[in-house]
Design a protein around this motif. Structure first.
Motif, PDB file in Angstrom:
ATOM      1  N   ILE A  90       4.478  -1.044   3.585  1.00 31.46           N
ATOM      2  CA  ILE A  90       3.643  -0.222   3.430  1.00 31.46           C
ATOM      3  C   ILE A  90       4.838   1.238   2.536  1.00 31.46           C
ATOM      4  O   ILE A  90       5.706   0.910   2.892  1.00 31.46           O
ATOM      5  N   ARG A 121      -4.585   2.804   9.193  1.00 29.91           N
ATOM      6  CA  ARG A 121      -5.809   2.079   8.497  1.00 29.91           C
ATOM      7  C   ARG A 121      -6.328   1.952   7.502  1.00 29.91           C
ATOM      8  O   ARG A 121      -6.938   0.638   6.514  1.00 29.91           O
ATOM      9  N   ASN A 176      -2.191  -2.120  -3.275  1.00 33.34           N
ATOM     10  CA  ASN A 176      -3.831  -2.211  -2.924  1.00 33.34           C
ATOM     11  C   ASN A 176      -4.227  -1.199  -3.327  1.00 33.34           C
ATOM     12  O   ASN A 176      -4.122   0.024  -3.197  1.00 33.34           O
ATOM     13  N   ARG A 193       3.256   2.544  14.103  1.00 31.54           N
ATOM     14  CA  ARG A 193       3.414   1.280  13.983  1.00 31.54           C
ATOM     15  C   ARG A 193       2.463   0.500  15.165  1.00 31.54           C
ATOM     16  O   ARG A 193       3.285   0.708  16.153  1.00 31.54           O
ATOM     17  N   SER A 250       0.412  -0.903  -0.010  1.00 34.25           N
ATOM     18  CA  SER A 250      -0.185  -0.231  -0.332  1.00 34.25           C
ATOM     19  C   SER A 250       0.635   1.346  -0.203  1.00 34.25           C
ATOM     20  O   SER A 250       2.181   1.224   0.522  1.00 34.25           O
ATOM     21  N   THR A 299      -4.119  -0.297   5.074  1.00 30.03           N
ATOM     22  CA  THR A 299      -4.795  -1.642   5.157  1.00 30.03           C
ATOM     23  C   THR A 299      -6.439  -2.309   4.925  1.00 30.03           C
ATOM     24  O   THR A 299      -6.586  -3.161   5.387  1.00 30.03           O
ATOM     25  N   ASP A 345       1.048  -4.666  12.043  1.00 27.76           N
ATOM     26  CA  ASP A 345       0.633  -4.084  11.180  1.00 27.76           C
ATOM     27  C   ASP A 345       2.213  -3.919  10.197  1.00 27.76           C
ATOM     28  O   ASP A 345       3.118  -4.226  11.207  1.00 27.76           O
ATOM     29  N   PRO A 346       1.886  -3.768   8.679  1.00 37.49           N
ATOM     30  CA  PRO A 346       3.317  -4.468   7.969  1.00 37.49           C
ATOM     31  C   PRO A 346       4.132  -3.353   7.661  1.00 37.49           C
ATOM     32  O   PRO A 346       3.890  -2.465   8.182  1.00 37.49           O
ATOM     33  N   GLN A 356      -3.861  -6.999   3.736  1.00 36.82           N
ATOM     34  CA  GLN A 356      -3.222  -6.720   4.214  1.00 36.82           C
ATOM     35  C   GLN A 356      -1.713  -6.293   3.544  1.00 36.82           C
ATOM     36  O   GLN A 356      -1.820  -7.478   2.814  1.00 36.82           O
ATOM     37  N   PRO A 357      -1.290  -5.382   3.229  1.00 33.29           N
ATOM     38  CA  PRO A 357       0.012  -5.326   2.136  1.00 33.29           C
ATOM     39  C   PRO A 357       1.231  -6.427   3.182  1.00 33.29           C
ATOM     40  O   PRO A 357       0.715  -6.263   4.302  1.00 33.29           O
TER      41      PRO A 357
END
Lengths: 470, 392
Positions: free
Chosen positions: B352, B341, B306, B367, B275, B344, B371-372, B348-349
């Protein structure tokens, strides 16, 4: 009774509502987009639930604290300007779409829902609402109900109020009332005219003077599959008036989402911008621009009939204006910017009136006279075709740093002249208060209703020429 | 409702008198929603700090007008409001009649600074920049610690300028950028001790004179160098150096290098799904919109984004700008969380990615577990692709 400081402090402690009384926070709640004088709010409450609204109104009523209900404040009639102080009730936090009922064809919204959000939510269902004001990205559904919105949809559906299936309202005593079929707690919203008199209508266009709208049920309509814009040029206002009357008489409005009449200065400006080499001398003096939406074959049939009517009235197709301006305006949806576009040159005072179609020329005569009376303000006319009648806007462009007071005087004089010419106030707020108060028995009835529903005069005092706080 | 003699005491604001009286309260800069224009609220401060409308672009204009009209305003409150804006510029991008609420807010800040009414945290940033040449106050001598093990050339035609965010808060980005530049076979030099803050953080805060001096100082350092290309990682630096016509952003350079075949990239394993979070700074002023460049590069590399490619001109700020993390850490973190938020929400990527190291550092700090990872563009490419020069 508690003093004002204590009254405000009691609102600051409410659950589910934000409260502001810092002077810097209050600055932004003094006025709407009108030229009407700003008010002086003493506090702002931003509820997040209907229950919070009830509690706020109960306390304000107990304390005789004026309450000015505010949506997007994109109206130009001063309705939300708190000229008697008190609090501004910012409904922006009540912004949930409560239900999209495709079986009943109803969408139920909280009042702070922006039209932009509503249209996005309905689009996946292939649905839309009948009336969309030109302030749609910021305007709220509650504001549109309370202030008689108009715009896209007016040819087909007339006024925003006509598209309301029912309301939920908090009265000055804190009681919650549902109107239309929803008055019966087992029924929900599906018809407006039932049970007895149309109570819904009491609160539409009332500028929050009789109650605070906390939910709005709107009729849904299928998104039209096809669209086309066509413009017709006319030699004068009289011929376009004849044409619109004929269109309305024959009810050729069912596939028209929007239609506006444009006068010579607008036509010349748009054509010269798009086609700098075109001579302006032989341009029509008036244009009727129509945004058709519906099934392609219906559009084709209606367009053919309307073209015939236009020709009979002395008009003709005017493709240059369509190409230069109107098609772009509608198809690229920049008409929402057109509202703001009014203000591109300077601040602009707008006075909206309802105009009988047979008085279009009289309306234009008033605008012409005002131009002579107030040459210091470039004065424009904006005309929107409705299912019946027209909406006519008088626009005075002014420099707010130096001409604000004079511009308001010009608007007041224009209001008096329009009523004398047979037009009536639309989007009344405070700019038309003097005229509303002058409508004898109507005004008297309005005052009686106000006294009964809001005996302390706390709800939007000053709007519609109604009571100041007791 | 007219400007009073007070206006002459407010020189920064009087530059904007026309705007103050022209703004028509349409509310587009407050909370507009317009799907066809990719607009869904625009003001992160309103969304995450306070719903009070005086924290919006419209609010800043009205406050400024009230001040020039001689209203007796509580200036401490004006200061609290004015120093909350993240300077993302959305209010200016959306204004249909070209008003400049962000610039007006900066003028408000300048007036407050002139009266010693800037928040302590803003003054601390000023002090940090003036004394240590970076807004965080890290030692100036540490500016190129990230480059200790990287070989640079003394006579290169390309100067790499990391900017404060890459140099201190996100050194991985600067290191990765150098690796990519060098992988393309380009000799690179750095300014070293003569590098300094471009002044952008001070300009955002309203310390306009200091910002101008910083910009001149960096300009003078560059003038002593011989080069034909200046590559910057910092988006606010690129904006501050917009008049330097030899400048390009790192994203701009990478796009060109890929187009011209100077750099070959091969995925280390399966290409990740990402993302993107847009940089507000990249959409300000005259600099090219590198948010779109990011999408173009990712598309070229076969990376799945995404939510598809198009970037919004009105993407909500992550809260990294305008000194917000120092002045309002809680709400600026909430802004970052909101952007995470959003990033994602459509699945879910694996990562980011942003082109702006200042955003990357801020987002990374916000984060939560699960979280990615957040990468700058150079880091992302360096981590997920094998690098080689033309013909290798």
């Amino acid at each position: 009774m508690a003093d004002r400081h204590e009254q405000l402090a009691s609102l600051a402690g409410l659950d589910d509502a934000a409260f502001f009384d810092d002077p810097v926070d209050l600055i932004t709640y003094r006025r709407d987009t009108s030229s009407y004088a700003p008010g002086k709010p003493e506090g702002v409450v931003r509820p997040r639930s209907p229950e919070a609204v009830v509690e706020i109104i109960k306390r304000a009523n107990r304390d005789k604290l004026p309450v000015y209900t505010r949506g997007g404040a994109s109206m130009y009639a001063g309705g939300v300007n708190p000229e008697h102080g008190g609090i501004v009730l910012d409904m922006g936090g009540l912004n949930r779409i409560l239900d999209i009922d495709l079986d009943r064809g109803i969408v139920l919204c909280e009042p702070g829902v922006r039209f932009g959000a509503l249209l996005s939510a309905l689009k996946p269902h292939g649905q839309t609402v009948g009336l969309v004001p030109s302030t749609a990205p910021t305007a709220t559904v509650g504001g549109a109900a309370s202030a008689h919105a108009l715009g896209t949809g007016s040819p087909q559906f007339q006024s925003f109020g006509d598209e309301v299936a029912g309301l939920e309202v908090v009265l000055a005593n804190g009681e919650r009332v549902q109107t239309g079929s929803a008055a019966s707690s087992h029924a929900g919203y599906f018809q407006r005219y039932c049970i007895g008199p149309d109570v819904t209508g009491l609160f539409l266009g009332a500028d929050g003077t009789l109650g605070v709208v906390i939910a709005v049920a709107l009729w849904l309509h299928p998104l039209p599959p096809d669209r086309e814009t066509v413009c017709y040029g006319f030699p004068d206002a009289g011929s376009v008036q004849e044409c619109i009357m004929e269109i309305q008489r024959r009810e050729l409005v069912n596939n028209i989402w929007y239609a506006g009449a444009y006068e010579a200065p607008t036509i010349q400006t748009r054509i010269s911008q798009a086609f700098p080499d075109k001579p302006l001398d032989d341009l029509p003096s008036f244009a009727l621009a129509v945004d058709y939406r519906g099934e392609a074959h219906h559009i084709e049939e209606d367009e053919s009939r309307i073209a015939e009517i236009a020709e009979r009235c002395g008009g003709a197709h005017f493709p240059d204006f369509n190409e230069a301006y109107f098609n772009k305006l509608r198809n690229e949806e920049i008409y929402w910017y057109s509202f703001a576009g009014f203000f591109a040159i300077s601040r602009c005072a707008i006075l909206m009136s309802s105009v009988p179609t047979d008085k279009l020329t009289a309306f234009m005569d008033v605008i012409g006279q005002q131009r002579k009376n107030f040459p210091q303000y470039p004065l424009g006319a904006a005309i929107v075709m409705c299912r019946r009648g027209l909406h006519g806007g008088a626009l005075a462009f002014y420099d707010e740093a130096s001409q604000w007071q004079d511009a308001n005087e010009a608007i007041s004089e224009c209001a008096r002249a329009l009523v004398a010419a047979g037009c009536v106030p639309y989007k009344s707020g405070k700019v038309w208060a003097e005229q509303v108060a002058s409508f004898g028995p109507y005004s008297s009835l309005l005052k009686q209703l106000k006294k009964e529903l809001d005996p302390n005069g706390i709800l939007s005092p000053g709007d519609l020429g109604l009571a100041t706080p007791n | 409702m007219t400007a009073t003699d007070k206006a002459s005491e407010l020189p920064h604001l009087t530059n904007y008198l026309k705007d103050l009286y022209h703004c028509s309260d349409c509310g587009y800069c407050v909370d507009a929603i317009w799907e066809e224009r990719d607009i869904d609220h625009i003001c992160a401060t309103l969304e995450s700090h306070s719903p009070g409308l005086s924290y919006s672009g419209q609010g800043y204009i009205k406050t400024a007008r009230a001040w020039v009209e001689g209203e007796d305003l509580p200036l401490a409150s004006v200061s609290e409001h004015a120093f909350t804006c993240t300077s993302c510029g959305n209010c200016e991008r959306i204004c249909p009649i070209g008003m400049r609420p962000m610039e007006i807010n900066r003028a408000l800040r300048s007036e407050l600074i002139a009266r010693d009414l800037a928040p302590e945290s803003a003054v601390a940033i000023q002090k940090n920049v003036l004394e240590q040449q970076n807004p965080a106050g890290a030692p100036r001598a540490a500016r190129y610690h990230w480059a200790q093990n990287i070989e640079t050339a003394e006579r290169a035609e390309l100067v790499y300028l990391p900017g404060c965010a890459s140099a201190y808060a996100r050194p991985q980005e600067a290191q990765a950028a150098m690796r990519l530049l060098q992988a393309a076979g380009v000799p690179v030099k750095i300014l070293g001790d003569s590098d300094s803050c471009c002044g952008a953080p001070l300009r955002e805060l309203g310390f306009s004179d200091d910002a101008a001096r910083q910009s001149e100082q960096l300009g003078a350092a560059l003038a002593k160098q011989s080069f034909n290309l200046l590559v910057t990682s910092g988006c606010e630096c690129a904006h501050a150096l917009a008049n330097e016509d030899r400048q390009t952003s790192f994203a701009g350079w990478l796009a060109s290098a890929l187009t011209e075949g100077k750099l070959q990239l091969a995925a280390r394993s399966s290409t990740p799904k990402v993302s993107c979070i847009e940089s507000c700074q990249a959409t300000l002023g005259a600099v090219p919109n590198d948010n779109q460049t990011l999408y173009d590069i990712l598309g070229r590399l076969g990376v799945t984004v995404n939510g598809g490619a198009p970037t919004s001109r009105f993407a909500m700020c992550c809260g990294a700008g305008g000194g917000a993390p120092a002045m309002h850490p809680q709400s600026s973190t909430e802004m970052a969380r909101a952007r995470m938020r959003e990033a994602t929400a459509k699945g879910q990527p694996d990562a980011i990615v942003s082109i702006d190291p200042r955003c990357v550092a801020h987002l990374d700090a916000a984060r939560s577990d699960g979280d990615p990872p957040v990468y700058g563009l150079a880091e992302f490419v360096d981590t997920h692709f094998h690098l080689s020069a033309e013909g290798n």
